[in-house]
Scaffold this active site. Structure first.
Site, PDB file in Angstrom:
ATOM      1  N   HIS A 171      29.969 -45.386 -21.337  1.00 34.46           N
ATOM      2  CA  HIS A 171      29.801 -43.944 -21.466  1.00 34.46           C
ATOM      3  C   HIS A 171      30.591 -43.173 -20.405  1.00 34.46           C
ATOM      4  O   HIS A 171      30.700 -41.952 -20.486  1.00 34.46           O
ATOM      5  CB  HIS A 171      28.326 -43.576 -21.388  1.00 34.46           C
ATOM      6  CG  HIS A 171      27.537 -44.058 -22.560  1.00 34.46           C
ATOM      7  ND1 HIS A 171      26.199 -43.770 -22.735  1.00 34.46           N
ATOM      8  CD2 HIS A 171      27.888 -44.819 -23.622  1.00 34.46           C
ATOM      9  CE1 HIS A 171      25.768 -44.342 -23.857  1.00 34.46           C
ATOM     10  NE2 HIS A 171      26.785 -44.975 -24.403  1.00 34.46           N
TER      11      HIS A 171
ATOM     12  N   ARG B 170      24.752 -38.616 -23.726  1.00 24.08           N
ATOM     13  CA  ARG B 170      23.937 -39.714 -24.241  1.00 24.08           C
ATOM     14  C   ARG B 170      22.916 -40.241 -23.230  1.00 24.08           C
ATOM     15  O   ARG B 170      22.328 -41.299 -23.430  1.00 24.08           O
ATOM     16  CB  ARG B 170      24.863 -40.849 -24.698  1.00 24.08           C
ATOM     17  CG  ARG B 170      25.776 -40.479 -25.839  1.00 24.08           C
ATOM     18  CD  ARG B 170      26.936 -41.441 -26.003  1.00 24.08           C
ATOM     19  NE  ARG B 170      27.948 -41.257 -24.970  1.00 24.08           N
ATOM     20  CZ  ARG B 170      29.119 -41.888 -24.936  1.00 24.08           C
ATOM     21  NH1 ARG B 170      29.423 -42.757 -25.880  1.00 24.08           N
ATOM     22  NH2 ARG B 170      29.992 -41.659 -23.962  1.00 24.08           N
TER      23      ARG B 170
END
Length: 902
Positions: free
Chosen positions: A194, A351
Site C-alpha cells: 500500500h 485502505r
C-alpha cells in the site's frame, strides 16, 4: 393544485438540449439504486461498496481517471474535452522542478522531480510501468475473457471463479502453518504494498445513454467486468447472479481516450494509474498528493506533528484520526449505543481500515512520526515546524526502506535470488526508472494472499489467550476500527501477530475460505472472493500469461505436464491446471506464480522472486533520496538509522516491554523475546544542528500561511520558504545569510484564486467556483446539489422523482410483439409519446392514465413485451406527488441534469 405532466420513463427520450437519447427504464432502476445507496451509507455497505470505499482515490486522482469514463462515448465529446483539459492536461505537461535547497534536501510529496531528467518517473497519478506489452483481446483495451467465445491459443479461458473453486480455495481447518515466520511478515507485506501502488477502480458512469451500474449488471460493459459463476450450482451471497467487478481506472491518453485526444497515428493500449508514488517513501503515512498531506498534518503545531484522534486514546497513546465524511461505511460495535459511532480511520493510504492489523501498523507509524518530531524539536529549538516535519518524514521514509529491503525482502525471495536480482547498493543511478511495474503490483506482490492466516489472535502480557479477547475469524476484523479502540488497543493485537505463525503457502492450500467466501462481510450483505478478484484484475490489466513472464525472467517456458511437475511438485494441482487452461500459455501469471515450489529460505518461487527482486532494485537504485545515497544523510545519521528495526518501532510506540529481535521470525515467549531495553535504538543526537557563529543571521521572519526550512549548502546558510496549500509565494523563495544579514526581505504568502486556473479548473463545468481564503468552494444551483467529491453537481429532484416512479408503477407481462429493431436494448413502441397525467386538488386526488406505454425488454430468454400499471401504492404516490407542488415544472425541465449526476 395541478401537478405537471410526468413521463413514466419506459421508453427512450431525446433531449433537445444535449442531443442524446435517454434510456428511461434503465435510468429508473439506476435512480432507485442511487437512492438506496444513500440510505445504505447510514447502514452497512455491501462488500463491493466497502471495497470501493477503500479504493476511493484522492481528488487529484479522480480528476485524471474520470476523464476516460466520459471519453468512451462520442455523445459526451464536449464534456470529455473539458474533462481532459481539466484532468489530464496537468499530468501530461512536464512538472516544474525548482532547484533550491528544499528540493535538494527533501522529496516532493507527489514523487515528482525525483529524477530531474525524467520528472514523472515514480510520481503519483502516472501509469504503471509495462515490462512486457499488454495482452488485450482487441489489442487496445478489452481484457482477456471479455468476449464470449474468444479463443486464446485455441481455447477459451476458464472462469476465474472456476479456477478459485477447483484449484485455489482451501478450508480454514486445512491450512498448514509456517514454522519460521510470524503473521506480522504478512501484515508488513500488505502495508508496504500500500506504500508502493494503488490503482483506483473506475466508478459507475450512469448516464442518459444507458451505461450500466456495476452493482446491477452481469454483463461485460465498461467499466463493469463482472465475475461469472463457475457452474450452475455456484451461487453468490448477493442477490445477483455474478460478483460485481469494476475495471481499474485507465491512465490518461491510453486506450480509447487516445483516439479522443487526437492520438490517431499510434494507438496506445490501455494503461492503469498508480495514484501513489512508486518510491518506498512512507506515503502510507503522509499521502501522495498535496491535498492528502495537507489533511494529515497538524498545521497549528510548532513541532511538525501529524493529526491524531481527538476522541479516543490507547492508554494515553495516539490513534489515527477519523475520516471527515461521516457516517463512514465501517462496521460498528453491535453492543454499543447506536448514537456512538467509531468511524473509519484516515491515513496516508485510504485502505488503512481494511483489517485491524493493517490499521495497527498505520497507527504505529503515526506515533513514530510524532515521537521523532517532538524529540527533534527538543534537540533543535531553532527549527521551524516545517523543518521538524520534513526531517521526521525523511527519517520515517528511510526506516521504511531499511525494514523492507534489509529485513523483509531477503526472507521473501531468498538470499540467492536477493543477491542475483538486487545485490549490493552502488549509489543512485539516474538512468534507472523506479516506476512500479504493472505485473509487480497486480500479480507478483500479491503472492502473500496465499499466506494469510484465517484466525486473528489477541494475547495478554504473558502471550497467552485472553478470555476477554477471544480469537476472531478474519472476516470479523474487516473494516472494524472499533475493535482496536474498544477491545484493548494495539498491544494485545500486536502480541498476537508477533506470536502467531503465518500460513504456509502450499500448492493445494492457497487461499483460505475467509478470503474466498467471506471477504469484507461486516454483516449479511454478501461477500467477495479475493482469489477471483486477483485473477480478474490481472486480466483487466492485460497482463501477459505465466509462460511469457518466465521467459522474461530467463526461466524456461513450460510446454508439457512433465515440464510443470519440475517447478510445481504437486501432480494433482498440475493436472487440474492443465485440465482448466488446456494450453500452458493461457495460465494466468498470478496463479502460476503462487503454485511454483518455493525457493530455499524463501516464501516465493523463482518467477515471483525474479519480478520482486527486479522491482526492488529499481526502487532502490532509481531513487535520488534512497537512505544510503550520498548527501541524503550524514555518515553518523546512517549509522544510527542502521540500528533500527520493526521491533524497535513496536517498543517505542506501545506498552510492550519485550519483543523478538527480528519481528518477522516466529518465536516463543519468553525464550525467543528480548527486553525492549536490549533492542538497539537510534541516537537522535546525530541530527542535532549547531550553527557556526560566522554563519548565523537573525532568526528568519515567519510568514503568515507559510513556513521555512534551514539548509547549509556549500558553506552558506540558506532558508527556503514555502506556502501552505491554497496560498502562493510572492517575493524571494530562498534567502542566503551573508555577513550576518539575510540578502533579501522574506516573501509573503497570499491567497490565490483557484477558480482562475484555466488548465486545471477545480470545479465541474456546471458548478460555480467561489474563491475562499486559502481554498475554494464549488456551488451548484437548483435543480442540482453538490456531490460528495465537493466539485461535481448532481441532480437532486430526479432522484426523488425516480424513486416515486419506482414505487408507483409496476411491470406486467403483456405479450407484446417483439421489437423489430434490436439496435437498442430498449426501444419506444408507438408513434406518440406516452404520458401519465397525475392531477390533484385540495379536496381529492385523481389519477388518470391516458395511455399505458409498451416497450421491449431483452433478457436471457430473448425479447419480450412489458407494460406499466399503477402499483398498490398508488394512493400514497398521489399524495407524495401532490406534495411536490413547488416542483411544478414540465418533466423535460425537471429531468435535465448534469451528465455527472451518474
Amino acid at each position: 393544485m395541478k401537478i405537471s405532466i410526468l413521463n413514466v420513463l419506459p421508453f427512450t427520450y431525446t433531449s433537445p438540449k444535449h442531443r442524446y437519447q435517454y434510456n428511461g427504464r434503465r435510468a429508473l432502476n439506476q435512480c432507485f439504486y442511487l437512492l438506496c445507496s444513500l440510505h445504505q451509507r447510514t447502514a452497512t455497505m455491501a462488500p463491493a461498496q466497502l471495497l470501493a470505499f477503500s479504493r476511493n482515490p484522492e481528488q487529484e486522482t479522480q480528476a485524471v481517471s474520470q476523464t476516460q469514463t466520459l471519453a468512451k462515448d462520442p455523445l459526451w465529446l464536449l464534456e470529455a474535452v473539458i474533462a481532459n483539459v481539466s484532468g489530464c492536461l496537468p499530468y501530461m505537461l512536464p512538472p516544474k522542478c525548482p532547484n533550491n535547497c528544499m528540493t535538494s534536501k527533501y522529496r516532493h510529496i507527489t514523487g515528482a522531480c525525483n529524477n530531474r531528467e525524467h520528472p514523472r518517473w515514480g510520481a503519483s497519478n502516472t501509469a504503471l510501468a509495462r515490462w512486457l506489452p499488454p495482452a488485450y483481446e482487441d489489442g487496445l483495451s478489452q481484457p482477456k475473457g471479455w468476449n464470449h467465445g474468444f479463443l486464446h491459443n485455441g481455447f477459451p479461458l476458464p472462469s476465474v471463479r472456476e479456477v478459485t473453486r477447483k484449484i485455489i480455495e482451501v478450508s480454514n481447518e486445512d491450512v498448514t502453518e509456517d514454522e519460521l515466520h510470524s503473521e506480522i511478515i504478512i501484515v508488513w507485506g500488505q502495508y508496504i504494498d500500500h506504500d508502493l501502488a494503488f490503482t483506483p477502480q473506475s466508478g459507475n458512469r450512469l448516464s442518459f445513454q444507458g451505461e450500466v451500474n456495476c452493482q446491477l449488471t452481469c454483463e461485460n460493459q465498461d467499466p463493469c467486468f463482472p465475475i461469472q459463476p463457475s457452474s450452475c450450482t455456484d451461487t453468490f451471497s448477493t442477490s445477483m447472479d455474478c460478483m460485481p467487478f469494476y475495471r481499474s481506472s485507465p491512465a490518461c491518453t491510453t486506450g480509447h481516450q487516445g483516439v479522443l485526444l487526437g492520438n490517431l497515428s499510434v494507438l496506445t493500449p490501455r494503461q492503469q494509474i498508480n495514484s501513489l508514488t512508486s518510491f518506498l517513501d512512507a506515503s502510507t503515512v503522509y499521502g501522495s498528493t498535496t491535498t492528502a498531506e495537507h489533511k494529515l498534518r497538524n498545521l497549528t503545531s510548532k513541532e511538525g506533528l501529524l493529526r491524531t484522534n481527538m476522541h479516543y486514546f490507547d492508554n494515553g497513546r495516539e490513534y489515527l484520526p477519523f475520516v471527515d465524511k461521516v457516517p463512514s461505511p465501517c462496521a460498528q460495535d453491535p453492543k454499543a449505543d447506536k448514537a456512538e459511532r467509531i468511524e473509519c480511520f484516515t491515513a496516508g493510504d485510504t485502505r488503512s481500515s481494511e483489517v485491524i492489523s493493517l490499521a495497527a501498523l498505520h497507527t504505529l507509524w503515526l506515533r513514530e512520526h510524532n515521537r521523532l518530531a517532538r524529540a527533534l524539536k527538543r534537540l533543535n529549538p531553532h527549527w521551524s515546524s516545517e523543518s521538524v516535519y520534513q526531517e521526521a518524514r525523511k527519517i520515517v521514509g528511510a526506516l521504511h526502506q531499511i525494514i523492507t529491503l534489509r529485513d523483509y525482502i531477503p526472507k521473501i525471495i531468498g538470499p540467492d535470488a536477493f543477491n542475483q536480482y538486487v545485490g549490493p547498493y552502488k549509489g543512485y543511478n539516474p538512468t534507472v526508472n523506479p516506476t512500479v511495474a504493472n505485473v509487480f503490483s497486480t500479480a507478483a506482490f500479491r503472492f502473500a494472499h496465499a499466506a494469510i492466516h484465517p484466525v486473528i489472535k489477541r494475547l495478554n502480557t504473558q502471550y497467552q489467550d485472553d478470555p476477554n479477547l477471544p480469537n476472531l475469524q478474519l472476516h470479523e476484523v474487516f473494516f472494524t476500527p472499533w475493535r482496536l479502540i474498544k477491545e484493548g488497543g494495539l498491544d494485545p493485537l500486536l502480541r498476537g501477530i508477533l506470536a502467531t505463525p503465518a500460513k504456509l503457502q502450499v500448492q493445494d492450500q492457497l487461499l483460505n475460505e475467509e478470503l474466498t467466501k467471506k471477504l469484507f462481510v461486516p454483516s449479511t450483505n454478501g461477500s467477495l472472493d479475493l482469489a477471483s478478484l486477483d485473477l480478474q484484475r490481472g486480466r483487466d490489466h492485460g497482463l501477459p500469461g505465466y509462460n511469457d513472464w518466465r521467459e522474461f525472467c530467463d526461466l524456461p517456458r513450460l510446454r508439457t505436464e512433465s515440464d510443470f511437475i519440475t517447478v510445481m511438485e504437486n501432480r494433482t494441482v498440475v493436472r487440474k491446471i492443465m485440465d482448466l487452461y488446456r494450453n500452458p500459455n493461457n495460465i494466468d501469471v498470478w496463479l502460476g506464480g503462487i503454485v511454483e515450489s518455493l525457493l530455499p529460505n524463501a516464501t516465493t518461487g523463482p518467477l515471483f522472486a525474479c519480478i520482486i527482486g527486479k522491482q526492488m532494485k529499481a526502487l532502490r537504485d532509481g531513487d535520488r533520496f534512497w537512505w544510503e545515497s550520498s548527501n541524503v544523510f550524514t555518515e553518523a545519521q546512517r549509522r544510527e538509522l542502521g540500528k533500527y528495526s520493526l521491533s524497535r518501532l513496536i517498543c517505542d510506540n506501545t506498552g510492550l516491554t519485550e519483543a523478538p529481535p527480528d519481528a518477522f521470525i516466529l518465536g516463543k515467549f519468553p525464550k525467543d523475546f528480548e527486553s525492549c531495553a536490549n533492542i538497539p535504538s537510534m541516537d537522535l543526537g546525530a541530527w542535532q544542528e549547531t550553527l557556526q557563529p560566522e554563519l548565523t543571521c537573525s532568526f528568519p521572519a515567519r510568514v503568515e500561511h507559510g513556513d521555512f526550512v534551514y539548509c547549509l549548502d556549500a558553506g552558506k546558510l540558506m532558508v527556503t520558504y514555502s506556502c501552505h496549500q491554497g496560498y502562493k509565494l510572492f517575493g524571494e523563495e530562498q534567502l542566503t545569510c551573508t555577513k550576518g544579514r539575510w540578502n533579501a526581505k522574506p516573501p509573503t504568502c497570499q491567497d490565490f484564486n483557484e477558480c482562475e486556473n484555466k488548465i486545471s479548473h477545480p470545479c465541474h463545468s456546471l458548478a460555480k467556483c467561489m474563491n475562499i481564503k486559502g481554498t475554494f468552494k464549488c456551488l451548484c444551483a437548483d435543480p442540482y446539489e453538490l456531490a460528495e467529491d465537493g466539485k461535481t453537481c448532481r441532480g437532486k429532484m430526479p432522484t426523488l422523482l425516480c424513486f416515486l416512479n419506482k414505487i408507483c408503477f409496476q411491470e406486467v407481462e403483456d405479450g407484446a410483439k417483439p421489437l423489430t429493431s434490436r439496435g437498442r436494448e430498449f426501444q419506444r413502441i408507438g408513434a406518440a409519446r406516452q404520458k401519465v397525467l397525475l392531477q390533484a386538488d385540495s379536496s381529492q386526488a385523481i389519477s388518470h392514465i391516458r395511455h399505458i406505454p409498451y416497450y421491449g425488454f431483452r433478457d436471457q430468454a430473448g425479447w419480450s413485451g412489458r407494460r406499466l400499471t399503477l402499483s398498490s401504492n398508488y394512493k400514497l404516490c398521489i399524495t407524495l406527488y401532490a406534495s411536490m407542488k413547488t416542483f411544478n415544472l414540465a418533466w423535460e425541465g425537471i429531468y435535465w441534469i448534469s451528465p455527472s449526476v451518474f
